[in-house]
Design an enzyme around this catalytic site. Structure first.
Site, PDB file in Angstrom:
ATOM      1  N   HIS A  33       0.810  -1.227   0.000  1.00  0.00           N
ATOM      2  CA  HIS A  33       0.000   0.000   0.000  1.00  0.00           C
ATOM      3  C   HIS A  33       0.838   1.270   0.000  1.00  0.00           C
ATOM      4  CE1 HIS A  33      -3.824  -2.116   0.666  1.00  0.00           C
ATOM      5  NE2 HIS A  33      -3.153  -2.901   1.501  1.00  0.00           N
ATOM      6  N   HIS A  62      -3.342 -12.430   2.491  1.00  0.00           N
ATOM      7  CA  HIS A  62      -2.718 -12.573   3.814  1.00  0.00           C
ATOM      8  C   HIS A  62      -3.425 -13.650   4.651  1.00  0.00           C
ATOM      9  CE1 HIS A  62      -5.898  -9.728   4.764  1.00  0.00           C
ATOM     10  NE2 HIS A  62      -5.231  -8.693   4.287  1.00  0.00           N
ATOM     11  N   ASN A  83      -4.986 -13.957   8.442  1.00  0.00           N
ATOM     12  CA  ASN A  83      -5.403 -12.639   8.910  1.00  0.00           C
ATOM     13  C   ASN A  83      -6.698 -12.235   8.218  1.00  0.00           C
ATOM     14  OD1 ASN A  83      -1.994 -12.137   8.732  1.00  0.00           O
ATOM     15  ND2 ASN A  83      -3.057 -11.946  10.669  1.00  0.00           N
ATOM     16  N   ASP A 100       2.328  -6.003   2.711  1.00  0.00           N
ATOM     17  CA  ASP A 100       1.108  -5.291   3.116  1.00  0.00           C
ATOM     18  C   ASP A 100       1.494  -3.961   3.773  1.00  0.00           C
ATOM     19  OD1 ASP A 100      -1.585  -4.802   3.372  1.00  0.00           O
ATOM     20  OD2 ASP A 100      -1.837  -5.999   5.188  1.00  0.00           O
TER      21      ASP A 100
END
Length: 476
Positions: free
Chosen positions: A89, A239, A242, A297
């Site tokens: 991101h 992921h 999670n 991430d």
């Protein structure tokens, strides 16, 4: 190539953590100086090369070593292929949801840590803003700065929203999914969605038809719903572990379905915060190194440090390298870089080395006396990849049986294992000769006792022999 120091236990199997060399690079500047890196251990697809050398011409790796190249000694370091990050991101204080300058800033922040191929990930936002950002990112992807676009949200479950704004979430309508794909102008590579929501399976089929990866993530799906999504075309687990239900013995949820299917690539955030080492080992054991993709991430704080940042419309506070939402305290991405994830895998978690050693031990167990490991090719019922042993070593001697007769078995279908020996079935009734170990021990085996019928026949035969002997003596 990326230089990784401290990764002392990297093996050839560990090179899977380094994704393929980058295919998108900026054009080298004219007159760039040629450099040759020498003395490092170079990781190649076929293994590692000690004291290897790499020649760099601008930003490209060239095979020839020119005479005017500047030689740099990197002894004590590892040279590994450039990392590929498919879920990122931002970093360096900027995000991929900002302006073009912010995007370039985030790209260069991760390139300094060895990531040469980068897929820009968006976060949940207003649909019009996402369409606008998709147009900007697609232009940079066409220039070669990015490898593509990953849309994480807004088609995710409110129950597993993580660090996404719940007010902006929506069901995965195939028409809106198509709108994002069209805005990316062929640069959309992956879309994460909760497939159990209305329109989820139809959206997965739409993505598969357009060559876009459908990823299962931020989902509250059951095991059966996840299997249905995989059959529809989903091939990535966003992921893993999670933002999804935990693995249960009665309701295994999406984790079991994603791990057991060989068509699915599982993402793992190896930062020591998102996953316990045992969960990481579980994924490697069941998925294998070929199906595991390390991701960062990462958000704005990657490569910067602690402080307050924005992740989409939400405020995030980073303390001691851990990013959490100011409201609620949920984990909000990571501050990880790919070089740290790789170094942690081979020095702390030791995923690659354990997996490789386990594979070699598994083959060697099937041929006693064989230590050839991965060179064994004999077909095995325990593993789909068959080895067969070419070793000419002699088989070790079989273990000796116990002298205790009750360890051999004493009835139809009965089995008992001798102490330190092998499995033995029951012996046939009527056997009159006990095994050698019992005879040498001076004991009587249960099978040595003759049956009543055999006893009668033996007695009759013995009587006939005695009668004949007396007659011969009488007539003699």
């Amino acid at each position: 190539m990326a230089t990784a120091s401290g990764a002392r236990d990297a093996t050839s199997s560990g090179s899977a953590a380094c994704a393929r060399p980058a295919t998108t690079h900026p054009q080298p500047a004219s007159g760039a100086r040629r450099q040759t890196l020498v003395g490092a251990r170079v990781v190649l697809p076929t293994g590692t090369v000690p004291d290897g050398s790499i020649t760099i011409d601008g930003t490209r790796i060239s095979g020839a070593t020119p005479a005017d190249a500047h030689v740099i000694d990197v002894s004590g370091h590892w040279l590994v292929p450039g990392f590929v990050d498919i879920h990122n991101h931002g970093g360096g204080g900027a995000s991929f949801s900002g302006t073009a300058d912010d995007v370039h800033k985030a790209i260069h922040a991760h390139r300094r840590h060895g990531t040469t191929t980068l897929v820009a990930s968006t976060v949940t936002d207003d649909m019009d803003l996402l369409v606008q950002q998709a147009g900007l990112l697609s232009e940079l992807a066409e220039q070669g700065d990015l490898a593509g676009i990953h849309f994480e949200g807004p088609f995710i479950s409110p129950c597993r929203k993580g660090a996404h704004s719940e007010e902006l979430l929506r069901d995965p309508d195939p028409a809106e999914v198509r709108k994002l794909i069209d805005a990316a102008r062929g640069k959309a590579k992956m879309v994460t969605l909760a497939t159990e929501l209305p329109g989820g399976i139809d959206s997965v089929r739409l993505l598969a038809e357009h060559g876009v990866i459908a990823a299962v993530g931020h989902t509250d799906a059951t095991y059966e719903q996840t299997v249905e999504a995989i059959e529809a075309g989903a091939t990535v687990a966003t992921h893993l572990f999670n933002a999804m239900p935990t693995l249960g013995h009665r309701s295994p949820g999406p984790i079991a379905a994603l791990l057991e299917d060989e068509r699915v690539t599982v993402e793992l955030i190896n930062d020591g915060v998102h996953l316990h080492p045992a969960a990481l080992e579980l994924a490697f054991r069941h998925a294998g190194a070929g199906r595991v993709a390390f991701i960062t991430d990462a958000m704005d704080a990657a490569g910067i440090g602690d402080g307050r940042y924005l992740l989409g419309p939400l405020e995030v506070e980073v303390s001691e390298g851990v990013a959490r939402l100011v409201e609620g305290g949920a984990i909000a991405g990571s501050t990880l870089t790919m070089d740290r994830a790789f170094q942690r895998a081979v020095t702390i978690d030791r995923c690659w080395t354990r997996w490789a050693r386990r594979s070699r031990r598994r083959w060697a167990r099937w041929r006693p006396g064989c230590r050839s490991g991965s060179s064994c090719r004999r077909r095995s019922r325990r593993s789909p990849s068959p080895p067969r042993c070419r070793s000419r070593r002699r088989r070790p001697p079989r273990p000796r049986r116990s002298a205790d007769p009750w360890c051999w078995g004493h009835g139809p279908g009965h089995r008992r294992r001798a102490a330190g020996g092998r499995w033995r079935g029951h012996l046939r009734r009527g056997r009159t000769r006990a095994p050698r170990s019992a005879r040498s021990a001076g004991r009587t085996h249960p099978a040595a006792v003759p049956s009543p019928a055999r006893t009668a026949r033996s007695a009759a035969a013995a009587a006939a022999v005695r009668t004949g002997a007396r007659r011969r003596r009488a007539h003699g």
